[in-house]
Design an enzyme around this catalytic site. Sequence first.
Site, short mmCIF file in Angstrom:
data_model
loop_
_atom_site.label_atom_id
_atom_site.label_comp_id
_atom_site.label_asym_id
_atom_site.label_seq_id
_atom_site.Cartn_x
_atom_site.Cartn_y
_atom_site.Cartn_z
CG HIS A 32 -2.29 -0.76 0.96
ND1 HIS A 32 -3.34 -0.56 0.10
CD2 HIS A 32 -2.26 -2.24 1.36
CE1 HIS A 32 -4.18 -1.54 0.29
NE2 HIS A 32 -3.58 -2.74 0.83
CG ASP A 34 1.22 1.03 -5.33
OD1 ASP A 34 0.55 1.26 -4.31
OD2 ASP A 34 0.97 0.12 -6.28
N GLY A 132 -4.75 -12.27 -5.27
CA GLY A 132 -3.71 -11.11 -4.95
C GLY A 132 -2.35 -11.14 -5.74
CG LEU A 133 -1.02 -14.42 -6.62
CD1 LEU A 133 -0.91 -15.90 -7.26
CD2 LEU A 133 0.13 -13.90 -5.92
CB SER A 136 -6.71 -7.35 -13.31
OG SER A 136 -6.17 -6.73 -12.32
CD GLU A 168 -7.13 -2.86 -12.30
OE1 GLU A 168 -6.51 -3.72 -13.52
OE2 GLU A 168 -7.91 -3.56 -11.69
CG ASP A 180 -0.70 -4.86 -8.91
OD1 ASP A 180 0.20 -5.17 -7.95
OD2 ASP A 180 -1.80 -4.65 -8.56
CE1 TYR A 230 -4.91 -0.89 -3.27
CE2 TYR A 230 -5.91 1.03 -4.42
CZ TYR A 230 -4.77 -0.06 -3.93
OH TYR A 230 -3.50 0.23 -4.88
C1 GLA Z 1 -2.98 -3.95 -5.12
C2 GLA Z 1 -2.87 -2.63 -6.06
C3 GLA Z 1 -1.32 -2.08 -6.00
C4 GLA Z 1 -0.90 -1.96 -4.53
C5 GLA Z 1 -1.13 -3.29 -3.58
C6 GLA Z 1 -1.01 -3.05 -2.20
O1 GLA Z 1 -2.32 -4.81 -5.56
O2 GLA Z 1 -3.16 -3.10 -7.58
O3 GLA Z 1 -1.25 -0.98 -6.69
O4 GLA Z 1 -1.35 -0.80 -3.93
O5 GLA Z 1 -2.67 -3.52 -3.79
O6 GLA Z 1 0.37 -2.84 -2.08
#
Ligand code: GLA
Length: 397
Positions: A32, A34, A132-133, A136, A168, A180, A230
Amino acid sequence: MSAIGTYFFTHFNYTPSLAVQSPGRINLIGEHTDYNNGFVLPAAIDKYVEVAIGKRTDGNINMAAVDLNKTATVSIQNLKPHSSQWVNYIIGVVYQAIHHISANKNNNPSQLEAINNGFDICLKGNIPSGAGLSSSAAVECAVLFAINELYDLQFNKMEMALMAQKAENDFAGVQCGLMDMFASLHGQKNKVILLDCASLEFHYYPLDLTDYSIVLFDTQIKHALASSEYNTRRQECEQGVHLIQQSHPLVKTLRDVTMEQVEKYLGPSTDTPNNIYKRCKYIVSEILRVQAAVKDLEVGAMQAFGKKMFETHEGLSKLYEVSCPELDFLVDTVQDNENVIGARMMGGGFGGCTINIIKKDALESVTQQVAASYAQQTNKELVVYVTSIEEGTHLLK
Ligand code: GLA
């Protein structure tokens, strides 16, 4: 022909012009951070999306998603968000590419003309969605990389990462940061990448794990809350910045803020809402932690590095409040295990995976133990991925 090329042929009845593979990502530390202009330390992994693409002449984009067993067609004129999210991952980056070319005064009109003729695209992957990988982001990067090659658009990787992020944000509706897409495109085998999300400078570090493996424990919980919460976290961070700005106008993001300023302007002695204080406290400490963790990596101090991963989890769970009982359980279970040097929840949160650094010798016994206690606690099967760090988005031969 590549396997994805064969799928393309089955759907569209001609041989595609090219095919691309684009990976998912892990993130060792820096969660979190970025979108707060901090640092992240991601890497591309051995799970990926593949696309094959061929040109059309009628101005349509024909899409075939093999895993979903779905197809869709849209006209490339007047692209706008679609009711199917998987379609948005494709057309969102096409929209960005067209927009980018049109906005460039020195653009080559024949490029726009070529892309406006449309294309056929087929996609298939093995990145579990909702884990969480960043499946997308992998789709967005694969599609953008493919059209960049197909029409020789000459975008560099950072430009593509920024366009995919915007796609996105605008088409898929998640206000995500850059990590990502950046990681999917820039990955290199056996290297993690320190990205400074303020300057966009980045540096590769070889990850020499010798006796250790990176293992993901998938809770199998889908992060349904993820996008709304988020976006709320982002706003809370911005509110914290805004409060500090009143005394320090040069502060633009939490990157510019010290722990002392967090305490002084947002802490318990102020009338700032407690949530804003907790969110900002976590982010400022995490930005510092990533920088210290990279120093550990430089000198091979993996135990110290792992300890910081546990600290990150504590912050994400108690201060940032993006964990969930299953993720907390998985981290607690390995916390005192001498064969696990670091563990934490990874990615946006509210489900998905924990990332663990586990001694290779003990891999089997640790995973069996964790899977058994997870099943007992939650009645759910633990899915385990032992990951390797691989090359970023590239053409398939
Ligand atoms: C998701 C978001 C990223 C980042 C992470 C948390 O994966 O797409 O940009 O903020 O959560 O670090």
